[in-house]
Design a protein around this motif. Structure first.
Motif, PDB file in Angstrom:
ATOM      1  N   GLU A  79     -16.524 -60.532 -38.568  1.00  0.00           N
ATOM      2  CA  GLU A  79     -17.447 -61.674 -38.406  1.00  0.00           C
ATOM      3  C   GLU A  79     -17.809 -61.830 -36.939  1.00  0.00           C
ATOM      4  O   GLU A  79     -17.036 -61.581 -36.054  1.00  0.00           O
ATOM      5  CB  GLU A  79     -16.776 -62.956 -38.911  1.00  0.00           C
ATOM      6  CG  GLU A  79     -16.601 -62.990 -40.411  1.00  0.00           C
ATOM      7  CD  GLU A  79     -17.919 -62.960 -41.168  1.00  0.00           C
ATOM      8  OE1 GLU A  79     -18.853 -63.633 -40.723  1.00  0.00           O
ATOM      9  OE2 GLU A  79     -18.035 -62.258 -42.172  1.00  0.00           O
ATOM     10  N   LYS A 128     -24.261 -61.511 -45.846  1.00  0.00           N
ATOM     11  CA  LYS A 128     -23.316 -62.225 -44.992  1.00  0.00           C
ATOM     12  C   LYS A 128     -22.076 -62.599 -45.790  1.00  0.00           C
ATOM     13  O   LYS A 128     -22.159 -62.908 -46.985  1.00  0.00           O
ATOM     14  CB  LYS A 128     -24.006 -63.497 -44.468  1.00  0.00           C
ATOM     15  CG  LYS A 128     -23.250 -64.211 -43.353  1.00  0.00           C
ATOM     16  CD  LYS A 128     -24.108 -65.363 -42.813  1.00  0.00           C
ATOM     17  CE  LYS A 128     -23.278 -66.594 -42.565  1.00  0.00           C
ATOM     18  NZ  LYS A 128     -24.106 -67.763 -42.241  1.00  0.00           N
ATOM     19  N   LYS A 167     -18.645 -65.054 -45.010  1.00  0.00           N
ATOM     20  CA  LYS A 167     -17.967 -65.926 -44.047  1.00  0.00           C
ATOM     21  C   LYS A 167     -17.061 -66.897 -44.796  1.00  0.00           C
ATOM     22  O   LYS A 167     -17.483 -67.497 -45.787  1.00  0.00           O
ATOM     23  CB  LYS A 167     -19.022 -66.693 -43.240  1.00  0.00           C
ATOM     24  CG  LYS A 167     -18.485 -67.200 -41.931  1.00  0.00           C
ATOM     25  CD  LYS A 167     -19.615 -67.622 -40.996  1.00  0.00           C
ATOM     26  CE  LYS A 167     -19.001 -68.078 -39.694  1.00  0.00           C
ATOM     27  NZ  LYS A 167     -19.993 -68.380 -38.672  1.00  0.00           N
TER      28      LYS A 167
END
Lengths: 178, 178
Positions: free
Chosen positions: A178, A79, A81
């Motif tokens: 995202e 991930k 972010k």
């Protein structure tokens, strides 16, 4: 997911922050991840195969895993972010049940190197955040072990500022997926 | 074993190394333990109750313990050899079986503070290596919570060099009881 074939380190000259470079298997792509100075210190000793005077926090973590009859399986960098990479440490408990635990990439990479378990990076992260090392170094990508060492040496002197200039849109794309 | 009632920190001015001070319950004794800069950084943030930006290695360790259905019970500082303190992290696994794991005192103290579990110090270590803080500070040892805070503040400015001078034989006794 893409597997990481080599781990090396460098310094970002602007922020003076350590960076770990994850070389993506069967490619000339390298994923740079900024890490903290304490984790960088541990990682540098591991990469140089130097001994530690005392068992470190990661060794305690591995002792705990072993004592509870679990084992490390792999790590996933899965991930990205707000400019931060996230990872998971994957364990198997004593009944072989798989357990995924949220963690920082730096901790996961240290554990992967200590335990000799694979590191995998999410495909989308590879696409969005890796850089093509073949544009900067005259490397032979038929990697033999000896050549991997050479790659490591070259990347240790990697100039991330230079790289940023050449890929001006490198960071602008961060949040596209995202 | 003696329980620790308070944890605080200072700096050794000679080596510029961080020290953690373990106050021994119901006494004016304090055990100083030299720790590494990375662990000191983590400990300082915990003592100041400051938030961390990211979960740290110790948080990962605690996530692993929880994921494997174990829990932390206590920490023991139970050995001193060649100028180094050794500790154990005591866990209970999912069947309530007690497990003791060798660790550095710094990691154990960080875990104890995060988990709010007790820290115990071996009696012999208290006798050989603790120092009497009443000789240096005008403290009231009927500890209320407020007074504990005062003690912490004073010990944060603790001058270990001064202390060493006054207890010249403080370190000479180290190996008497090994």
């Amino acid at each position: 997911m893409k597997e990481v074939s080599n781990v090396s380190m460098g310094i970002d000259k602007i922020s003076n922050s350590p960076i770990v470079f994850l070389r993506i298997e069967d490619s000339s792509l390298v994923l740079p991840i900024w890490i903290g100075p304490c984790e960088a210190g541990v990682l540098a000793l591991i990469l140089r195969k130097e001994d530690f005077e005392r068992p470190l926090t990661h060794d305690l973590l591995l002792s705990v895993i072993q004592s509870l009859e679990a084992k490390t399986v792999k790590v996933l960098i899965d991930k990205f972010k707000k400019d931060i990479f996230y990872a998971k440490l994957v364990l198997k408990d004593k009944n072989s049940k798989e357990i995924k635990i949220d963690a920082r990439p730096s901790d996961c990479i240290i554990i992967a190197l200590k335990e000799n378990i694979p590191i995998f990076v999410d495909d989308q992260i590879v696409r969005d955040h890796s850089i093509d090392s073949s544009l900067f170094y005259d490397l032979n990508f038929e990697e033999s072990d000896e050549e991997k060492k050479d790659i490591r040496k070259e990347i240790e002197n990697f100039d991330i500022d230079e790289l940023r200039k050449r890929f001006e849109n490198f960071e602008d794309d961060d949040n596209d997926n995202e």
